[in-house]
Every structure is written in structure tokens, then in C-alpha cells.
Write an enzyme that holds these catalytic residues in place. Structure first.
Site, PDB file in Angstrom:
ATOM      1  CD  GLU A  84      -2.548   1.113   2.949  1.00 24.23           C
ATOM      2  OE1 GLU A  84      -3.360   2.081   3.049  1.00 24.23           O
ATOM      3  OE2 GLU A  84      -1.961   0.530   3.864  1.00 24.23           O
ATOM      4  CE  LYS A  89      -8.420   1.146   3.092  1.00 26.63           C
ATOM      5  NZ  LYS A  89      -7.622   1.526   4.304  1.00 26.63           N
ATOM      6  CB  CYS A 128      -5.205  -0.924   4.681  1.00 20.34           C
ATOM      7  SG  CYS A 128      -4.828  -0.227   6.413  1.00 20.34           S
TER       8      CYS A 128
END
Length: 511
Positions: A263, A329, A379
Site C-alpha cells: 500500500e 480503496k 489495508c
């Protein structure tokens, strides 16, 4: 504090701390002591309110202890003075502890109306419903679940492929409650012994079976170990790029088909044309035999309004260095990537770097290239069962979790995070590859076995030659909606039945 409450508090603390990943010693089965303590409180309390109070105290202390690491990102990276950051895990523990207090209170309330066998079943349903509520309400924080604690024991979690995380929690807690009630009922003792034996026996048999057939790809993960405190400073960006390129170059002789960087591995806008982005694209183009997946921030300009939206994204670069696809995301981290109620909390700033609050994506479709269909989880998206299910439903044959856990320092959080990712692989019957900045990077098979795993705060690469691209769907995946609806429905039926039974007993003058 009374002696019984002190004993329950100690059991809850030790069970939660050692049951979940921690820096001292992880004993997964100890996690069952946490619900056991709250159930015991319910049996011994003098009233529902007393059960709630004691359960809340014990659960809050246990959650706060396991989440002590929240202090690190808030203070070190968020700039909040330590005097203000120190209460953060305590406040989070007090919130999560409310669920434990409700659990104890409802068990105490239900006990007079139910037989030991049904009371144990009720404990399981309430615990599973409590974990589901934690993972849903207020954007959700499904972190310290019971299956996550058991993740290092693959035999204990194979039931995830059948019923998912929350129902598996319900089964183990029901077994724990039945064992506690065994003095009152031989049938409860039999249920308490049989349930875990069946679950673990099923797990052992599942682990002995071969994996489904599928095409294999060689995957390389790169863990750059970039210092979070300097990562976004302009003068360090060149060094960051060179670190990832050099680590990747060392693995090219083995012929990886997919290389995964973490990430925001690239701390700049990869979509722009400049020297740093050209280095990355030219490197991939010069090899012409692998695709690169990397995290980087992204922005998009609304041409009609002029507003700029920022995203935490994953870029898939083809063998010619071109951008094949991008994933934004979807589930953002409160206070990390946006500030809830920002107008009321002007003193709090985001932890993640961007020019403004991130905007959530809304497309779970996998990133595709050739045989690859990559279901992206950035994440802590890996802690939500529904997100991985959406990606597989959209056609993903491989789950990919990229993360930057440098925020948490040398704490329990990276390993706790890894354990959550393990659950997603079993639930969906997919290999999951996990590339992180500072660890724990890992390659996990559909049975939750860690085929490769790195350490914390090391610069390293992990390669595995036979990551299978699978198409089969688990029972849990196929019946996800039904199972998700069934649990709260079962809890509601339970509470309604207890209410009716208590009224009926009262009408007959029974205590």
C-alpha cells in the site's frame, strides 16, 4: 472491587491478551477464556445491571489491553500529545466493552427461562451477534474476533468455509458455555466436548485433502521497510523507488509473473508523468515478462465542478509499463483517511498523507490481466468478510491484500492484522498474497496455512512458485446472504422467546 469480579477481570485480561497476537507469547486457545469470564459473570451477578457493569469493566479492560497499540499512530504519526493519545485505546476499549456488558447482562436475564443446553446455545448466538455488530456499526471494527485469535491453528478455522467468522465464533463460545454449565447438566457436558471435537476433526480432515485444481502463477512480494516518518518527504522519494526496484530485480531470475508492492509503496502520484513514475514504468517495460501491482495515491478532477477527489489506490502495470487497471480503496479508515464529524473535531488531523480527505471507491471488480483476476483488499479492508466475498463474487481468482502497517511500530497490531487476513482466504477458498511495507508479508493458501511469511521491519522479498488461481466457491460464499441474515434473526428469536418465557413464568408466579 469484589473478589469474584477481580478474578473474572484477571481471566478476561489474560485470555484476551495471550489469546490474540501479542509481543510475549501467543496461545490461541486462551482466547476462549475471555467469553468464558463474561459468561461466568452473568451467572454470578445479582441483577442484569450488575452483570452489565461487571461485564463492561472486564471487556473494556481486555479490549484496551489488546489494542494498546492505537496509541502509537495517534501520537507518533498523528502528532497528538501523549497525554491526549494515551486515553485513545482506553476509550476504544470502553466502547467495545459495551458489547461485552450487553452480552453478560442478556445472559443473566435469560438464565431463569432457559435450560442449560439452551442457555449455552444462547451464549454462542449472542457472542456471534455481538461480533457481527462490532464489524458493522459505526463503519465497523471487526478486529479482535475469536476466529482471528485461532488463525494460527488452521485445524480450528476450517469451519469458516462453511459458516463464516461470526457463526464459527458462536459455535466455539456455545461450547465454552456448555462446559461451564456441565455441573448442572450432563447433556451440556456432552455438547461442550462434542462441538469443538467436531469442528477440529472437520478441520483436520479438510487439511488432509488436496487443494482444488487451478492454474498456478509465481508471485513475488516485496517488503520495502520504508520509514514512515520520512516516507512522504520529497528528498526520500528517489531512495524509496530505488529500494523497490533493487529488491524486485534480485527476484527476476526466478521468473515471477506477478510482483506485488505494498500500500502506497510509491509515495507520489504514479498517474502523473515525471521522472519517478518513468523509472517504475521503464523498469517493468525493460523486463517484459511480469505485471506489477503497487499501491500509490491517486486523484481525479471533476471537470464540471473542479473539485479534486483523492483515493488510496492500487495500480496494475502491464509488461509494457502501462496502467492496465486501478482499484480505489472502498472502506476507508476513520481518522486515518478521513475525519468523521470533522467540523466538530477540528483539532484532529488525518494520519494518511493526501491533499484532502480520501474518497471511497465503489467498484469491487478484480484487476485483470491475462489469467489474473486480482481481488483487492487495501489495508484493513481485509478485516471485513463481506468485502472479500464481493471480490470473489465479481470474479476474483486470487485475493491480494496490500498494507502499510508501519503506523503501528513494533506492536501486536501487524500480527493481529495478518490473522484477520488469514480468515478471508479460508472463507472464500482463495490464495491470499499479502504485501506490506514493514510486515507481516505472507502467502496464505485457501486452508489458512502460511506458506511463506516474513518478519517485522526487515527489507525482504517472498516468492512462491505455485499460487493457484481458483474458481470454486465455498459454501459460505454461496450462502453468504442467508447466513448473514440468519444470525441476527436467530438472536432476535432468542430474545423474543426469553421475553415470552419470562412473562409466562411471571404469570404463574414462578421465580
Amino acid at each position: 472491587m469484589s473478589s469474584p469480579l477481580s478474578a473474572a477481570l484477571l481471566v478476561a485480561l489474560l485470555g484476551a491478551w495471550f489469546g490474540h497476537a501479542n509481543p510475549i507469547s501467543h496461545v490461541p486457545g486462551a482466547a476462549l477464556l475471555f467469553p468464558a469470564a463474561l459468561f461466568w459473570i452473568a451467572l454470578k451477578a445479582s441483577s442484569p445491571s450488575a452483570a452489565f457493569r461487571s461485564g463492561w469493566i472486564c471487556a473494556a479492560a481486555a479490549y484496551a489491553a489488546c489494542l494498546y497499540w492505537v496509541f502509537i499512530p495517534v501520537h507518533v504519526h498523528g502528532g497528538l500529545p501523549w497525554i491526549l493519545a494515551l486515553p485513545c485505546p482506553i476509550l476504544l476499549g470502553l466502547y467495545l466493552g459495551l458489547y461485552g456488558g450487553v452480552f453478560s447482562s442478556l445472559i443473566h436475564w435469560a438464565r431463569p427461562a432457559l435450560s442449560p443446553a439452551f442457555l449455552g446455545l444462547s451464549a454462542g448466538l449472542l457472542w456471534g451477534g455481538m461480533e457481527m455488530a462490532q464489524g458493522t456499526l459505526f463503519s465497523g471494527f471487526s478486529w479482535l474476533t475469536l476466529p482471528a485469535a485461532l488463525a494460527p491453528w488452521p485445524a480450528a478455522i476450517q469451519g469458516l468455509a462453511l459458516v463464516g467468522e461470526y457463526w464459527l465464533s458462536a459455535m466455539f463460545v456455545a461450547a465454552t458455555a456448555w462446559l461451564i454449565l456441565s455441573r448442572e447438566s450432563t447433556f451440556s457436558l456432552l455438547l461442550g466436548i462434542a462441538t469443538p471435537l467436531i469442528l477440529i476433526g472437520f478441520g483436520i480432515m479438510t487439511l488432509a485433502k488436496p487443494l482444488p485444481e487451478g492454474e498456478s502463477v509465481r508471485v513475488t512480494l516485496v517488503q520495502g521497510n520504508i520509514d514512515q516518518t520520512v516516507k512522504w518527504e520529497t528528498e526520500y522519494q528517489e531512495a524509496t523507488v530505488r529500494a523497490y526496484l533493487n529488491l524486485t530485480a534480485k527476484e527476476l531470475s526466478s521468473g515471477p509473473e506477478l510482483v506485488v508492492w505494498p500500500e502506497t509503496a510509491m509515495p507520489f502520484y504514479l498517474q502523473e508523468e515525471h521522472a519517478l513514475s518513468r523509472q517504475v514504468r521503464d523498469f517493468v517495460r525493460s523486463q517484459e515478462h511480469f505485471t506489477l501491482l503497487t499501491g500509490a495515491p491517486r486523484y481525479e478532477v471533476n471537470l464540471s465542478t473542479g473539485e479534486i477527489g483523492y483515493a488510496n489506490s492500487a495500480f496494475l502495470l502491464g509488461p509494457k509499463g502501462e496502467t492496465i487497471d486501478v482499484y480505489d480503496k472502498e472502506h476507508l479508515v476513520p481518522f486515518g483517511e478521513y475525519v468523521p464529524l470533522a467540523g466538530l473535531l477540528p483539532f484532529i488531523r488525518r494520519l494518511a498523507h493526501s491533499e484532502g480527505d480520501f474518497v471511497p471507491g465503489n467498484d469491487p471488480a478484480p484487476l485483470r490481466w491475462d489469467r489474473l483476476a486480482l481481488g483487492m483488499l487495501i489495508c484493513y479492508e481485509a478485516i471485513f468478510p463481506g468485502l472479500s466475498r464481493e471480490r470473489v463474487r465479481a470474479g476474483a481468482n486470487l485475493l491480494v491484500n496490500i498494507s502499510n502497517d508501519a503506523w503501528f511500530g513494533r506492536s501486536s497490531a501487524p500480527r493481529q492484522h495478518l490473522n484477520q487476513a488469514v480468515l478471508r482466504s479460508v472463507e472464500q477458498g482463495r490464495f491470499l498474497v499479502r504485501s506490506t511495507n514493514t510486515g507481516v508479508s505472507a502467502i496464505i493458501d485457501p486452508r489458512g496455512r502460511r506458506l511463506e511469511a516474513g518478519g517485522l521491519f526487515h527489507r525482504l522479498t517472498l516468492s512462491y512458485p505455485e499460487v493457484l488461481l481458483l474458481e470454486d466457491r465455498t459454501f459460505y460464499h454461496r450462502h453468504f446472504a442467508f447466513l448473514q441474515a440468519l444470525l441476527p434473526a436467530a438472536v432476535a428469536l432468542l430474545l423474543g422467546s426469553v421475553w415470552w418465557l419470562r412473562r409466562r413464568r411471571a404469570s404463574f408466579g414462578m421465580k
